[in-house]
Design an enzyme around this catalytic site. Structure first.
Site, PDB file in Angstrom:
ATOM      1  N   ASN A 169       0.788  -1.234   0.000  1.00  0.00           N
ATOM      2  CA  ASN A 169       0.000   0.000   0.000  1.00  0.00           C
ATOM      3  C   ASN A 169       0.822   1.288   0.000  1.00  0.00           C
ATOM      4  O   ASN A 169       0.351   2.329  -0.451  1.00  0.00           O
ATOM      5  CB  ASN A 169      -1.031  -0.007   1.144  1.00  0.00           C
ATOM      6  CG  ASN A 169      -0.395  -0.041   2.504  1.00  0.00           C
ATOM      7  OD1 ASN A 169       0.772  -0.384   2.636  1.00  0.00           O
ATOM      8  ND2 ASN A 169      -1.158   0.309   3.516  1.00  0.00           N
ATOM      9  N   GLU A 264       5.576  -4.064  11.673  1.00  0.00           N
ATOM     10  CA  GLU A 264       4.397  -3.184  11.665  1.00  0.00           C
ATOM     11  C   GLU A 264       3.311  -3.951  10.942  1.00  0.00           C
ATOM     12  O   GLU A 264       3.361  -4.112   9.725  1.00  0.00           O
ATOM     13  CB  GLU A 264       4.708  -1.864  10.945  1.00  0.00           C
ATOM     14  CG  GLU A 264       5.727  -1.002  11.662  1.00  0.00           C
ATOM     15  CD  GLU A 264       5.263  -0.463  13.007  1.00  0.00           C
ATOM     16  OE1 GLU A 264       4.050  -0.500  13.300  1.00  0.00           O
ATOM     17  OE2 GLU A 264       6.128  -0.037  13.788  1.00  0.00           O
ATOM     18  N   CYS A 298      -3.097   0.760   6.981  1.00  0.00           N
ATOM     19  CA  CYS A 298      -3.134   0.088   8.288  1.00  0.00           C
ATOM     20  C   CYS A 298      -3.756   1.020   9.305  1.00  0.00           C
ATOM     21  O   CYS A 298      -4.360   0.574  10.276  1.00  0.00           O
ATOM     22  CB  CYS A 298      -1.738  -0.326   8.707  1.00  0.00           C
ATOM     23  SG  CYS A 298      -0.611   1.042   8.812  1.00  0.00           S
TER      24      CYS A 298
END
Ligand SMILES: NC(=O)C1=CN([C@@H]2O[C@H](COP(=O)(O)OP(=O)(O)OC[C@H]3O[C@@H](n4cnc5c(N)ncnc54)[C@H](OP(=O)(O)O)[C@@H]3O)[C@@H](O)[C@H]2O)C=CC1
Ligand SMILES: O=C(O)[C@H](O)COP(=O)(O)O
Length: 496
Positions: A169, A264, A298
């Site tokens: 992304n 992450e 996210c």
């Protein structure tokens, strides 16, 4: 145009090359991996399917290049990073173009991602020369039983080879957020870009090549994560893994050796709305937080927990704004574009259908064409629905009505994830108490979750991650403390 002009050498016919030993190469596998355009669902680009032997070669080069890089003065490392940042920003067009084509990011946001990445590299160079140029000096007599006979000097030393694996992304930005701290700290770097986003990453790597970094210091291995991922992450030459992505990160953590990990991972960022909140502000933030890049962040708002007393009014305001979102091709800067893959669209649809069967209120009609899913607000979502807990990574925002703040906090804390969250209220005292009670790495007060600005610490609790990102934290994570102790024959105290 991508793969032309300054970037012509990164392309071999119709397949992009991989980068090793300071050169662009064609894999001996003779195989390539197709990158689909999410909007057209046709093959847009192809990249090399690198072999295990090529990974081994890159790791050897990375190990030896790192030894001399660690002896390169900090200011010189910073100078090269500044150069790479400038080249990247000067050549944003082909990278932005490939972001549009391989991950369907709206054109304007694609340019922003590249510029932000250049700024991140420069900031990292500046931060690195400051924090790595400083150490500590400790005296032994502050610990009971000691005289002042020992001087302890501490400094930060590189780890060795850092393996960077970013997600689709933000392929360029989340790659440089790993590359720049690794390099300024004196490490070498092996990048495994996401398949969707690989071509943008290869262009970005070429900017580092043009800046003149030593051969072998940076490499970029392409191929499907499911095929070469384990070989890379379990490679004995790797001294640190910096990964951003989904649950894959959890399995990497279990398999990786005794090395520092920066993970992450996913999130289910909750937006808690109190009855005194400015509902116009909340509505704008739900739109920005929930639907930017079609919810594929996210840090997207992934569940709204609103007090029943203001829920009707808030839902009406959000509905009015959803109606204004444009849906279509990324080239036209549509607000909502195709999600990254058919499997992702199918997964999102699964969550939507589950909510439908269990009685959620659809504020818009559900509509999908190929990978393009129209923005959808689901009201009256209940905890027995999958969408209350799972991250859609798509343009669907569930609203759960709550009768007390505690109910909201409990829902947030019952999640496996703990990335970010936000709370909307005019009462700052309440906001602080709620922020402290939320088990997430960051809580935003009166704004949607966000990772940026890129020098802020960014971290997830629970299944959302290990370690902390942000420029300073990444530099620190990619170093180890080294101490030298000077032992004096007799105690020595400075006088006067
Ligand atoms: N907390 C955060 O900062 C962020 C978290 N995310 C999370 O990431 C997910 C979406 O991103 P997505 O790219 O689909 O995530 P994935 O976990 O599917 O992929 C992330 C990266 O891992 C690679 N990979 C896949 N399998 C392996 C393996 N076995 N070993 C090593 N690497 C592997 C992928 O390569 P390939 O593409 O070739 O499969 C890609 O480069 C969401 O859950 C989202 O929440 C996303 C962005 C930021
Ligand atoms: O991958 C993500 O979702 C990003 O880390 C979020 O970055 P942003 O909050 O700055 O958009």
């Amino acid at each position: 145009m991508a793969g032309t002009g300054l970037f012509a050498e990164i392309l071999d016919g119709e397949v992009y090359k991989y980068y090793a030993d300071g050169e662009w190469k064609t894999s001996s596998s003779g195989k390539s991996v197709a990158i689909m355009n999410p909007a057209t669902r046709k093959t847009q680009y192809k990249v090399q399917a690198c072999t295990q032997e090529e990974v081994n070669a890159v790791m050897e080069l990375a190990k030896s290049a790192q030894k001399s890089w660690a002896k390169t003065p900090l200011w010189k490392r910073a100078e090269l990073l500044h150069k790479a940042a400038a080249i990247l920003k000067d050549n944003k067009a082909p990278m932005a173009e490939s972001l549009v084509k391989e991950i369907a990011k709206p054109a304007k946001d694609s340019v922003t991602e590249v510029v932000r990445s250049g700024d991140l590299i420069s900031y990292c160079a500046e931060e690195g020369v400051r924090i790595l140029g400083e150490g500590k000096f400790l005296l032994s007599d502050s610990f009971p039983g000691n005289d002042r006979t020992k001087y302890c000097l501490t400094s930060k030393i590189p780890l060795g080879v850092v393996l960077a694996i970013p997600p689709f992304n933000y392929p360029v930005n989340l790659a440089v957020s790993k590359i720049a701290p690794a390099l300024i700290a004196g490490n070498s770097l092996v990048l495994k870009p996401p398949t969707q986003g690989a071509v943008s990453c290869l262009h970005m790597v070429h900017c580092f090549h043009l800046a003149g970094f030593p051969k072998g210091l940076i490499s970029c291995i392409t191929g499907k994560g499911s095929e070469i991922g384990d070989f890379l992450t379990m490679h004995p030459a790797v001294n640190c893994i910096s990964f951003t992505g989904g649950d894959t990160g959890i399995s990497i953590s279990k398999k990786a050796g005794m090395i520092p990990l920066q993970m992450e991972l996913g999130g289910k960022d909750a937006c808690i709305v109190l009855d005194d909140a400015d509902l116009d502000l909340v509505a704008s933030n739900i739109i920005k937080g929930g639907f930017s890049y079609s919810g594929q962040r996210c840090t997207a708002v992934k569940v709204v927990l609103v007090m029943e007393s203001v829920a009707d009014e808030l839902v009406e305001k959000v509905k009015a704004k959803v109606a204004k979102l444009t849906v279509g091709p990324p080239e036209e800067n549509s607000d909502i574009t195709a999600v990254v893959s058919e499997s992702s669209a199918n997964f999102i649809e699964g969550l939507v259908m589950d909510a439908k069967e269990k009685g959620a209120t659809f504020c818009q009609e559900y509509k999908r064409e190929g990978n393009l899913i129209w923005p959808l607000l689901l009201d009256n979502v209940r905890p027995d629905m999958r969408i209350a807990w799972e991250e859609p990574f798509g343009p669907v925002v569930p609203v759960l009505r709550i009768n007390s703040v505690e109910e909201g906090i409990n829902h947030c804390n019952a999640s496996n994830f703990g990335l970010q969250g936000c709370v909307f209220t005019k009462d700052i005292n309440k906001a602080i108490l709620i922020s402290d009670a939320m088990e997430t790495g960051t809580v935003q007060i009166n704004s949607a979750p966000a990772r940026g600005p890129d020098h802020f610490p960014f971290q997830g609790l629970k299944d959302s991650g290990i370690g902390s990102q942000g420029v300073t934290n990444s530099i620190n994570l990619m170093t180890k403390v080294k101490t030298t102790v000077i032992n004096l024959p007799t105690p020595s105290y400075s006088m006067g």
